[in-house]
Design an enzyme around this catalytic site. Structure first.
Site, short mmCIF file in Angstrom:
data_model
loop_
_atom_site.label_atom_id
_atom_site.label_comp_id
_atom_site.label_asym_id
_atom_site.label_seq_id
_atom_site.Cartn_x
_atom_site.Cartn_y
_atom_site.Cartn_z
N HIS A 28 5.75 -2.69 -0.50
CA HIS A 28 5.21 -2.02 0.98
C HIS A 28 4.08 -2.85 1.51
CE1 HIS A 28 7.81 1.07 -0.47
NE2 HIS A 28 7.52 1.93 0.58
N ASP A 41 -7.52 -2.75 -16.18
CA ASP A 41 -7.58 -3.57 -14.68
C ASP A 41 -7.86 -2.11 -13.65
OD1 ASP A 41 -6.89 -4.64 -11.90
OD2 ASP A 41 -4.82 -4.31 -12.32
N GLY A 86 7.15 -2.68 -17.44
CA GLY A 86 7.91 -2.32 -16.25
C GLY A 86 7.22 -1.60 -15.35
N ASP A 127 -3.26 -7.33 -15.29
CA ASP A 127 -2.70 -6.69 -16.36
C ASP A 127 -2.58 -7.49 -17.39
OD1 ASP A 127 -2.38 -4.19 -14.77
OD2 ASP A 127 -0.34 -4.60 -14.16
N GLU A 182 -8.77 0.27 -3.38
CA GLU A 182 -8.08 -0.63 -4.20
C GLU A 182 -8.43 -2.07 -4.12
OE1 GLU A 182 -3.61 -0.16 -4.16
OE2 GLU A 182 -3.75 2.18 -4.51
N GLN A 214 -4.52 -4.71 0.54
CA GLN A 214 -5.98 -5.37 0.00
C GLN A 214 -5.83 -6.70 0.27
OE1 GLN A 214 -3.04 -3.84 -1.70
NE2 GLN A 214 -3.70 -2.62 -3.42
N HIS A 244 4.26 6.07 -7.64
CA HIS A 244 3.64 5.00 -7.67
C HIS A 244 2.76 4.96 -9.07
CE1 HIS A 244 3.11 0.73 -7.01
NE2 HIS A 244 1.77 0.70 -7.17
N HIS A 246 5.02 -5.25 -5.25
CA HIS A 246 4.02 -5.28 -4.33
C HIS A 246 4.92 -5.01 -2.82
CE1 HIS A 246 -0.52 -5.33 -3.68
NE2 HIS A 246 -0.13 -4.57 -4.57
N TYR A 256 5.08 8.23 -11.98
CA TYR A 256 6.54 8.05 -12.32
C TYR A 256 7.22 9.40 -12.17
CZ TYR A 256 5.47 3.07 -13.51
OH TYR A 256 5.01 2.02 -13.68
#
Length: 742
Positions: free
Chosen positions: A102, A273, A537, A122, A317, A245, A54, A100, A57
């Site tokens: 999961h 962020d 991306g 972001d 988080e 979260q 995550h 988002h 990469y």
């Protein structure tokens, strides 16, 4: 867990506790070599999140290098909070899409809401004001009670966050297929506007400069969220609900306004962020990008829960938090800006020259790690790739030709399929007119948002036909980019660039990695041919439930520029007497089509072919005609083929119908999903001018009788349906399924 109860370094190694955090034996040995000692519990946690797929990469980086990322208008490519593209007049558009998935599978409302919150941060972390939100959603079949629950709560979460923060949700896509039964996909996209001089970067530079924490206090929510997002879902995933979260859009609104004011100050050096991996990723990434180190005193981190350990603070988080680097001695200037909005800007550390992330807690050093080891030097794996057996089987199959006896029933049946049916139930929950810049609302080919202070607009869309990608990932990847561009062109805009969200299964399986490689190959080729570089991306892998992967779903978010508001074009027919043209011919291409899925209950065979040179030529011709003012309406032919496209053009019109005649094989002409096709209407006085600009076939005209009539070339009406009947089926499909009791 208190510090006293945390396992010591020797226990972590002996009991292989690092495996529970997602690290392999080889990775743990590498960490030991980097540090020259065994990592403690906090350091192991920090490495585990930063080396998760995550954040790092590590499995997809070699593939991502294939994307074209440069272009004459690109001001910021991948690697920052969002990509930025010049749109003239000293302005630029910042945009990004993220997953988002999961969290939304476990806690759909908060999972979706915080996905929206994260992507907004972001964009404004770049200094851009967010002006629009979009999304791309995938669910199982709506006949399942579990899917209904996920669908309803995901949509409510997106609406709840976007509506409260006052950013319009203007577009998106929703598709339903059994492949997503256990693993829904929730991708959120944000678009913002920025002046060139206000562009910010997430960097930490200048020895002695102050590291400041702003926004919500840190709690225990979301700990190991990045690691959770790098695993397959299973029966045990429900126990990871604490990893989801909780969002507060009102706090985010204050944070947004304060940050946009702060970026005007030259006291601000860098801003990022606290997203995945929270304080860990923001500090390590900013330091690594800047070529410096960061030292933080965790006793100073604002906490909303008592007894938090360094491990918990670094891996939390909690939402609505930002990390700033501020010029030494000018902290009060920045703090005063945040205080105006009722927010505290707290100094928690400083920039150092040793490229280390050093953490203090209760006067002791609790972590000391080279920042590059966490960020740019994280492991990279070249996974084995193998063409799956199913692909070879599909390629060898004879062409599938459906047998249709009742064309009226077939069209109504397709309009009732949830993937084709009206998504009004979804977007009616979104405030898509807030800020009053929305020119074209949800429901057309692309959303169009005015750029205030100019005569320009942005056309925005998200697209991906996952079924094509399953049948042929490379061809499907090309089609995903081409269809996004088609939608943008149909709205009167020139495609500028894309952001992508690559949703795939477990990359450790060679057939899944093959899907990823091939999809990116196809997307890259399409981006080069159509002149739309990839500027930002996200990768979301491990989208599997109990070993079953989702279809390969590389969602394309595209932004196009309408250079004059008078060029904005929509899909509904405009007035009786207008001529109807179809651009592009049909072939018998039904593999992966809505018709095949509806009739056969599954998809198989070959995906439609796509000739990118033909695609580019037709898009250029159509955009030229739109800019010349000779096109009344435009709509791309997509799921369901020409028949569905014609139905959508009359359903959206007021009191109008259409009478058309099609030649050739009727099943292919009406229901094939052959690519690079458009339905266009043109005023009669513009017929000659249009035909000089565009290669198209005249098939009929718009009528004032609210009936869609389709005739065969040798006489005989094959479709005759009232617009009201089609509209009722199309609009009622999703609400009816949601109300039905199983």
């Amino acid at each position: 867990m208190s510090l006293l109860l945390e396992p010591n370094a020797a226990m972590i190694k002996e009991q292989k506790l690092y495996r529970e955090m997602g690290l392999t034996d080889e990775e743990f040995a590498r960490i030991e070599a980097i540090l020259g000692r065994l990592p403690n519990y906090t350091e192991t946690g920090i490495f585990s999140v930063m080396w998760s797929e995550h954040c790092s990469y590590k499995n997809s980086k070699p593939v991502l290098k294939k994307f074209p990322t440069d272009g004459p208008h690109v001001l910021q490519g991948p690697g920052e909070g969002a990509g930025i593209v010049d749109i003239g007049d000293g302005l630029a558009v910042a945009f990004k899409i993220e997953s988002h998935n999961h969290p939304s599978a476990i806690e759909p409302y908060q999972g979706a809401a915080t996905g929206v919150g994260g992507i907004i941060r972001d964009v404004f972390s770049m200094g851009a004001r967010p002006i629009a939100l979009l999304n791309s959603l995938r669910f199982g079949e709506l006949t399942s009670p579990r899917v209904k629950y996920l669908f309803e709560h995901v949509v409510a979460g997106i609406a709840g966050y976007g509506n409260c923060i006052g950013i319009p949700t203007v577009g998106g896509e929703v598709q339903f297929d059994p492949a997503y039964e256990g693993n829904p996909l929730v991708n959120a996209m944000c678009v913002g506007i920025i002046r060139h001089e206000d562009i910010q970067r997430g960097v930490a530079t200048g020895v002695g400069n102050t590291v400041m924490y702003v926004g919500a206090k840190t709690g225990r929510d979301g700990i190991h969220g990045a690691t959770f997002a790098s695993e397959e879902l299973s029966e045990q995933s429900e126990a990871k609900r604490p990893a989801v979260q909780v969002g507060d859009p009102f706090m985010e609104k204050l944070l947004l306004e304060a940050c946009l004011e702060a970026v005007k100050s030259d006291a601000l050096v860098g801003i990022q962020d606290m997203g995945a991996a929270g304080l860990t990723s923001s500090s390590a990434e900013m330091a690594s990008k800047g070529g410096f180190g960061i030292e933080m005193n965790l006793d100073l981190v604002p906490q909303r829960e008592t007894g938090m350990t360094p491990y918990e603070m670094m891996l939390s988080e909690s939402q609505e938090r930002m990390l700033l680097v501020v010029e030494q001695g000018r902290e009060e200037e920045i703090a005063a800006i945040f205080a105006k909005y009722g927010l505290e800007a707290k100094a928690i550390g400083k920039v150092t020259d040793d490229k280390m992330l050093r953490l203090f807690f209760h006067g002791e050093v609790v972590a000391e790690i080279p920042v590059d080891a966490l960020a740019k030097d994280a492991p990279v794996y070249h996974k084995p790739s193998a063409e799956p057996d199913y692909y070879r089987e599909f390629q060898a199959m004879p062409t599938y030709i459906p047998q249709i006896e009742d064309y009226n029933r077939t069209l109504l049946g397709l309009l009732a399929q949830p993937t084709i049916a009206s998504k009004e139930w979804v977007y009616d929950q979104y405030d898509y007119m807030v800020r009053t810049n929305t020119v074209v609302a949800p429901g057309s080919d692309a959303a169009v948002v005015r750029i205030r202070g100019t005569n320009k607009a942005l056309a925005l869309t998200t697209d991906c036909n996952s079924r094509y990608l399953y049948l042929d990932p490379e061809m499907g990847g090309k089609i995903a980019v081409a269809e996004a561009a088609r939608n943008v062109v149909c709205s009167g805009a020139k495609p500028l660039a894309i952001t992508d969200c690559l949703n795939f299964g477990n990359p450790e399986k060679p057939d899944i990695f093959w899907q990823l490689e091939k999809a990116v190959d196809g997307m890259s080729e399409a981006c080069r041919t159509l002149g739309t570089p990839v500027v930002s991306g996200n990768v979301s892998l491990y989208n599997e439930t109990n070993g079953e992967a989702v279809y390969p779903t590389p969602v394309v978010g595209m932004v196009g520029l309408v250079d004059d508001l008078s060029h904005v074009t929509t899909q509904p027919f405009k007035q009786a007497g207008d001529l109807i043209y179809v651009i592009g011919e049909a072939k018998p291409e039904f593999g992966g089509s809505e018709l095949q899925k509806w009739l056969e209950g599954r998809i198989f065979g070959k995906a439609p072919e796509l000739d990118l040179a033909v695609e580019a030529s037709r898009q250029r011709q159509l955009l030229t005609a739109i800019r010349a003012g000779v096109v009344a309406s435009a709509h791309d032919v997509a799921e369901g083929g020409l028949a569905v496209a014609l139905a959508e053009c009359v359903i959206g019109a007021s009191g109008l119908g259409a009478n058309v005649t099609v030649s050739g094989d009727l099943v292919s002409e009406l229901f094939s999903e052959t690519q690079s096709r458009f339905v266009v209407s043109v005023k009669k006085e513009h017929q000659e001018a249009f035909e000089q600009l565009v290669e198209a076939k005249l098939i009929g005209e718009v009528t004032n009788d609210s009936i869609l009539t389709v005739n065969g070339e040798h006489g005989g009406t094959v479709i005759r349906l009232s617009v009201d009947e089609m509209r009722n089926v199309w609009k009622g499909a999703i609400p009816c399924l949601l109300k039905s009791k199983d």
